[in-house]
Design an enzyme around this catalytic site. Sequence first.
Site, PDB file in Angstrom:
ATOM      1  N   GLY A 218       0.826  -1.202   0.000  1.00  0.00           N
ATOM      2  CA  GLY A 218       0.000   0.000   0.000  1.00  0.00           C
ATOM      3  C   GLY A 218       0.858   1.249   0.000  1.00  0.00           C
ATOM      4  O   GLY A 218       1.944   1.261  -0.565  1.00  0.00           O
ATOM      5  N   LEU A 219       0.353   2.292   0.653  1.00  0.00           N
ATOM      6  CA  LEU A 219       1.051   3.574   0.715  1.00  0.00           C
ATOM      7  C   LEU A 219       1.402   4.096  -0.671  1.00  0.00           C
ATOM      8  O   LEU A 219       2.518   4.530  -0.916  1.00  0.00           O
ATOM      9  CB  LEU A 219       2.323   3.469   1.570  1.00  0.00           C
ATOM     10  N   CYS A 220       0.468   3.967  -1.597  1.00  0.00           N
ATOM     11  CA  CYS A 220       0.741   4.534  -2.908  1.00  0.00           C
ATOM     12  C   CYS A 220      -0.494   5.304  -3.388  1.00  0.00           C
ATOM     13  O   CYS A 220      -0.935   5.163  -4.508  1.00  0.00           O
ATOM     14  CB  CYS A 220       1.175   3.478  -3.904  1.00  0.00           C
ATOM     15  N   GLY A 221      -1.042   6.110  -2.502  1.00  0.00           N
ATOM     16  CA  GLY A 221      -2.160   6.978  -2.878  1.00  0.00           C
ATOM     17  C   GLY A 221      -3.365   6.171  -3.307  1.00  0.00           C
ATOM     18  O   GLY A 221      -3.686   5.141  -2.730  1.00  0.00           O
TER      19      GLY A 221
ATOM     20  N   PHE B 229      -3.790   4.429  -5.935  1.00  0.00           N
ATOM     21  CA  PHE B 229      -3.478   3.446  -6.979  1.00  0.00           C
ATOM     22  C   PHE B 229      -4.329   2.185  -6.880  1.00  0.00           C
ATOM     23  O   PHE B 229      -5.059   1.828  -7.806  1.00  0.00           O
ATOM     24  CB  PHE B 229      -1.994   3.116  -6.919  1.00  0.00           C
TER      25      PHE B 229
END
Lengths: 295, 139
Positions: A89-92, A94
């Site tokens: 995760g941690l990709c906005g 996406f």
Amino acid sequence: MASLKDLRDRIGSVKATQKITSAMKMVAAAKLRRAQEQAEAARPYAERMERMLASLGSSVRGTPGAPPLLAGTGSDQRHLIVLATADRGLCGGFNTNLVRRARQLIIELRANGKDVQLLCVGRKGRDAIRREYGSLIGGTVEGIGRKAVVFEEADGIADRIRTMFAAGEFDVCTLIYAKFKSAIANEVQAQQLIPAPVPEASDDAGDDLGGAVYEYEPSEEAILADLLPRNVSVQIYRALLENAASEHGARMAAMDNATRNAGERIKGLTLTYNRTRQAMITNELIEIISGAEAL
Amino acid sequence: MADGKVEFELVSPERLLASRAVDMVIVPGGDGDFGVLPGHAPLLSTVRAGVILVYEGREVSDRIFVAGGFAEVTRERCTVLAEVAMPVSEIDTGKTEQDLRDARDDIAGATTDSDRDAASRRADIAQAKLEAVRRSTTH
């Protein structure tokens, strides 16, 4: 009011977070560059293959006995959706965007009375869709492209899909992935994989065939029988590469934002901290002065 | 298009390996080797495991091993889509012989048809590699 120590601690923790996000941003930037190069390097192969398929497919499609990978099974009742997302995760937005598209497609297909099956590539997509449509998930593939996407991985997934198709488990296969546009933009695509969509053979292919037709060796059918399964692998490979580049781009943008937000937060907290400190000093001074005046 | 030359392109899924104008290309087609000169009739062919010979002038300038794929030939262009491609000079004979032995063991030990097919494919590729090395050194 928060004490000075509390404020100091909070500033410290925001600073630590900022360090992490800025490090993640730099890692994502480095990975993005590599993923982007890889995605671009893979484009010629996919393009050439598409061109071949276009010139072959349009002539064979209508004929009886055309391979099912091209012509379909004659039904479109059972759908397989291959949802390619990231493992992390941690990709906005996406993963969310990809899952939203999948959900949309599932709802749409079900409203038309079709059966839907899911194959999740990437952990995040599975986690997000499991609660609602857990019963549809036929399988999950994880750990793709931990370092860099290799063709064998894509081939493995394609093999699984081909086996399912050969066993008659679905009629139509759709692949959902994010096409890489730039470091800050990607576009969610739902691409039909099986039966292979045949683009119209364009006239401006660059080579002048002078109206001549291809000769085939050994035969049209034999080439197609080789080319079609291969095409599934190549399309998946390309999707995975585009996905990887998009993921790193999205993560870079998200982490850039987070770093900037942390910076602003630190500024605000520091201001409060200094004000509080000053207020306390002033308070002490007032106490001393009024004490002295009372004498 | 350069005069009297063929635009030769070799692409693998990972990247574009070669793209230049050459005088002649010999491709190991599924039904036998074929040479491509400028003005060749449009042709689509499968490619078996073997060696692509690239000619500049009358000399072989490159020997490239491919493990199968497809070739598209038009009047001025020859595009080869290869699964695996490497210059013959980079083939590691010792490792390939080992691969061949492994593959043969796997054929003997295979329990299902698909396992056996996969193993015999690997054996074919390894054999074609060795053949390629042998031919390039004796010539």
